[in-house]
Design a protein around this motif. Structure first.
Motif, mmCIF file in Angstrom:
data_model
loop_
_atom_site.group_PDB
_atom_site.id
_atom_site.type_symbol
_atom_site.label_atom_id
_atom_site.label_comp_id
_atom_site.label_asym_id
_atom_site.label_seq_id
_atom_site.Cartn_x
_atom_site.Cartn_y
_atom_site.Cartn_z
ATOM 1 N N SER A 252 8.390 -19.623 0.416
ATOM 2 C CA SER A 252 8.960 -18.353 -0.019
ATOM 3 C C SER A 252 7.954 -17.240 0.276
ATOM 4 C CB SER A 252 9.265 -18.411 -1.518
ATOM 5 O OG SER A 252 9.785 -17.183 -1.945
ATOM 6 N N CYS A 253 8.407 -16.191 0.963
ATOM 7 C CA CYS A 253 7.529 -15.095 1.374
ATOM 8 C C CYS A 253 8.101 -13.754 0.944
ATOM 9 C CB CYS A 253 7.396 -15.060 2.899
ATOM 10 S SG CYS A 253 6.770 -16.566 3.665
ATOM 11 N N LEU A 254 7.219 -12.789 0.678
ATOM 12 C CA LEU A 254 7.650 -11.403 0.513
ATOM 13 C C LEU A 254 8.132 -10.909 1.875
ATOM 14 C CD1 LEU A 254 4.679 -9.923 -1.567
ATOM 15 C CD2 LEU A 254 7.028 -10.268 -2.355
ATOM 16 N N PRO A 255 9.030 -9.921 1.904
ATOM 17 C CA PRO A 255 9.444 -9.381 3.205
ATOM 18 C C PRO A 255 8.224 -8.873 3.976
ATOM 19 C CG PRO A 255 10.845 -8.536 1.447
ATOM 20 C CD PRO A 255 9.715 -9.272 0.781
ATOM 21 N N HIS A 256 8.154 -9.204 5.256
ATOM 22 C CA HIS A 256 7.045 -8.760 6.105
ATOM 23 C C HIS A 256 7.273 -7.282 6.408
ATOM 24 C CE1 HIS A 256 4.493 -9.506 9.936
ATOM 25 N NE2 HIS A 256 3.718 -9.291 8.896
ATOM 26 N N ASP A 257 6.384 -6.434 5.921
ATOM 27 C CA ASP A 257 6.604 -5.002 5.936
ATOM 28 C C ASP A 257 5.340 -4.280 6.424
ATOM 29 O OD1 ASP A 257 8.496 -2.758 4.520
ATOM 30 O OD2 ASP A 257 6.373 -2.268 4.273
ATOM 31 N N VAL A 258 5.503 -3.330 7.343
ATOM 32 C CA VAL A 258 4.370 -2.611 7.922
ATOM 33 C C VAL A 258 3.585 -1.848 6.854
ATOM 34 C CG1 VAL A 258 3.738 -0.734 9.489
ATOM 35 C CG2 VAL A 258 5.396 -2.431 10.210
ATOM 36 N N ALA A 259 4.273 -1.137 5.969
ATOM 37 C CA ALA A 259 3.578 -0.362 4.935
ATOM 38 C C ALA A 259 2.810 -1.286 3.984
ATOM 39 C CB ALA A 259 4.561 0.505 4.156
ATOM 40 N N ARG A 260 3.397 -2.426 3.628
ATOM 41 C CA ARG A 260 2.717 -3.381 2.742
ATOM 42 C C ARG A 260 1.460 -3.930 3.434
ATOM 43 N NH1 ARG A 260 6.768 -6.326 1.399
ATOM 44 N NH2 ARG A 260 7.062 -5.405 -0.645
ATOM 45 N N THR A 261 1.570 -4.220 4.730
ATOM 46 C CA THR A 261 0.423 -4.737 5.472
ATOM 47 C C THR A 261 -0.657 -3.666 5.593
ATOM 48 O OG1 THR A 261 1.881 -6.241 6.670
ATOM 49 C CG2 THR A 261 -0.276 -5.831 7.648
ATOM 50 N N TYR A 262 -0.243 -2.426 5.812
ATOM 51 C CA TYR A 262 -1.201 -1.316 5.858
ATOM 52 C C TYR A 262 -1.959 -1.223 4.527
ATOM 53 C CZ TYR A 262 -3.188 3.302 6.606
ATOM 54 O OH TYR A 262 -4.065 4.339 6.747
ATOM 55 N N GLU A 263 -1.225 -1.277 3.423
ATOM 56 C CA GLU A 263 -1.854 -1.217 2.098
ATOM 57 C C GLU A 263 -2.818 -2.380 1.896
ATOM 58 O OE1 GLU A 263 1.451 -1.066 -0.596
ATOM 59 O OE2 GLU A 263 1.700 1.087 -0.374
ATOM 60 N N GLN A 264 -2.434 -3.559 2.361
ATOM 61 C CA GLN A 264 -3.308 -4.731 2.244
ATOM 62 C C GLN A 264 -4.620 -4.489 2.991
ATOM 63 O OE1 GLN A 264 -1.519 -8.417 3.576
ATOM 64 N NE2 GLN A 264 -3.506 -9.420 3.756
ATOM 65 N N ALA A 265 -4.531 -3.951 4.214
ATOM 66 C CA ALA A 265 -5.744 -3.664 4.990
ATOM 67 C C ALA A 265 -6.575 -2.585 4.309
ATOM 68 C CB ALA A 265 -5.365 -3.249 6.408
ATOM 69 N N ALA A 266 -5.912 -1.566 3.758
ATOM 70 C CA ALA A 266 -6.619 -0.464 3.101
ATOM 71 C C ALA A 266 -7.350 -0.926 1.844
ATOM 72 C CB ALA A 266 -5.637 0.655 2.756
ATOM 73 N N LYS A 267 -6.806 -1.906 1.143
ATOM 74 C CA LYS A 267 -7.422 -2.414 -0.086
ATOM 75 C C LYS A 267 -8.508 -3.452 0.178
ATOM 76 C CE LYS A 267 -3.426 -1.496 -2.985
ATOM 77 N NZ LYS A 267 -2.290 -2.075 -3.708
ATOM 78 N N SER A 268 -8.575 -3.930 1.399
ATOM 79 C CA SER A 268 -9.562 -4.941 1.749
ATOM 80 C C SER A 268 -10.956 -4.331 1.864
ATOM 81 C CB SER A 268 -9.166 -5.578 3.086
ATOM 82 O OG SER A 268 -10.191 -6.421 3.554
ATOM 83 N N ASP A 269 -11.986 -5.149 1.676
ATOM 84 C CA ASP A 269 -13.347 -4.675 1.914
ATOM 85 C C ASP A 269 -13.756 -4.921 3.364
ATOM 86 O OD1 ASP A 269 -13.562 -7.416 1.838
ATOM 87 O OD2 ASP A 269 -15.319 -7.461 0.535
ATOM 88 N N LYS A 270 -12.830 -5.369 4.185
ATOM 89 C CA LYS A 270 -13.078 -5.613 5.604
ATOM 90 C C LYS A 270 -12.758 -4.363 6.419
ATOM 91 C CE LYS A 270 -13.838 -9.971 4.752
ATOM 92 N NZ LYS A 270 -15.191 -10.427 4.616
ATOM 93 N N THR A 271 -13.215 -4.335 7.656
ATOM 94 C CA THR A 271 -12.952 -3.231 8.574
ATOM 95 C C THR A 271 -11.777 -3.599 9.474
ATOM 96 O OG1 THR A 271 -15.276 -2.626 8.573
ATOM 97 C CG2 THR A 271 -13.954 -1.810 10.403
ATOM 98 N N TYR A 272 -10.780 -2.716 9.548
ATOM 99 C CA TYR A 272 -9.590 -2.954 10.368
ATOM 100 C C TYR A 272 -9.364 -1.803 11.335
ATOM 101 C CZ TYR A 272 -7.889 -6.859 7.550
ATOM 102 O OH TYR A 272 -7.751 -8.067 6.925
ATOM 103 N N ILE A 273 -8.771 -2.120 12.474
ATOM 104 C CA ILE A 273 -8.177 -1.119 13.340
ATOM 105 C C ILE A 273 -6.744 -1.571 13.606
ATOM 106 C CG2 ILE A 273 -10.365 -0.421 14.384
ATOM 107 C CD1 ILE A 273 -9.464 -1.891 16.938
ATOM 108 N N VAL A 274 -5.889 -0.623 13.980
ATOM 109 C CA VAL A 274 -4.484 -0.925 14.244
ATOM 110 C C VAL A 274 -4.236 -0.692 15.728
ATOM 111 C CG1 VAL A 274 -2.098 -0.444 13.614
ATOM 112 C CG2 VAL A 274 -3.914 -0.134 11.916
#
Length: 198
Positions: A41-63
């Protein structure tokens, strides 16, 4: 102002302390069945949710929006008779060629080798096809993945794309709306997951 405002082509540093997705992933791994009697069972795969996940991470991301190429024969395969042997992570050398996100949109050239991490949650593994356009949230790692047309990041690191059976940090064949959403999120505009919008 968005926490992605400090982005440079060589990476973006995000520092909030919350990491709710990591805890959720750990909880999910602890509760996965050994037998194939239950469905994932998964939450809907969503761009905004993934963006928020990256923003809350202590890791460095680029898109990056580009074409992902890799050797499909290296994708993990589930042995349904011996599911415990399914590896949780399969690291595949890959290349992503396209444009990185800036305040002006997807305009910064990006053509680099990356590590493509295809994850399995128990017997459920991500699937992918080489040559597919991807909207990729790339996590910077400390290990160089090789030199490319534009080389490594300025700090000497490389990038990794993590996908799993619930989607992970990549979106295959993203819609125009998905690309617009991530640009709006990056610019500090509305950034709510689809299921939370009015």
């Amino acid at each position: 102002m968005s926490t992605f405002a400090a982005m440079r082509l060589d990476g973006l540093r995000i520092k909030p302390a919350l990491r709710p997705v990591a805890g959720l992933a750990l909880l999910s791994l602890c509760t996965l069945p050994v037998a194939p009697a239950h469905a994932l069972s998964c939450l809907p795969h969503d761009v905004a949710r993934t963006y928020e996940q990256a923003a809350k991470s202590d890791k460095t991301y680029i898109v990056v929006h580009g074409t992902l190429t890799f050797d499909e024969s290296r994708l993990p395969k589930t042995d349904w008779q011996n599911q415990q042997k399914t590896p949780p992570n399969t690291l595949i050398p890959a290349r992503l060629k396209g444009k990185a996100l800036t305040r002006n949109g997807f305009v910064a050239r990006f053509n680099r080798p990356i590590t493509f991490n295809v994850q399995c949650l128990g017997p459920w593994c991500a699937s992918a096809e080489s040559g597919t356009p991807y909207l990729a949230f790339l996590r910077r790692t400390g290990t160089p993945s090789g030199s490319g047309e534009t080389g490594q990041s300025a700090s000497g690191g490389s990038y990794q794309l993590d996908i799993n059976a619930c989607g992970g940090m990549g979106f295959a064949a993203p819609s125009g709306q998905a690309l617009e959403t991530v640009v709006e999120c990056f610019r500090g505009g509305p950034c709510k997951p689809q299921d939370q919008r009015p």
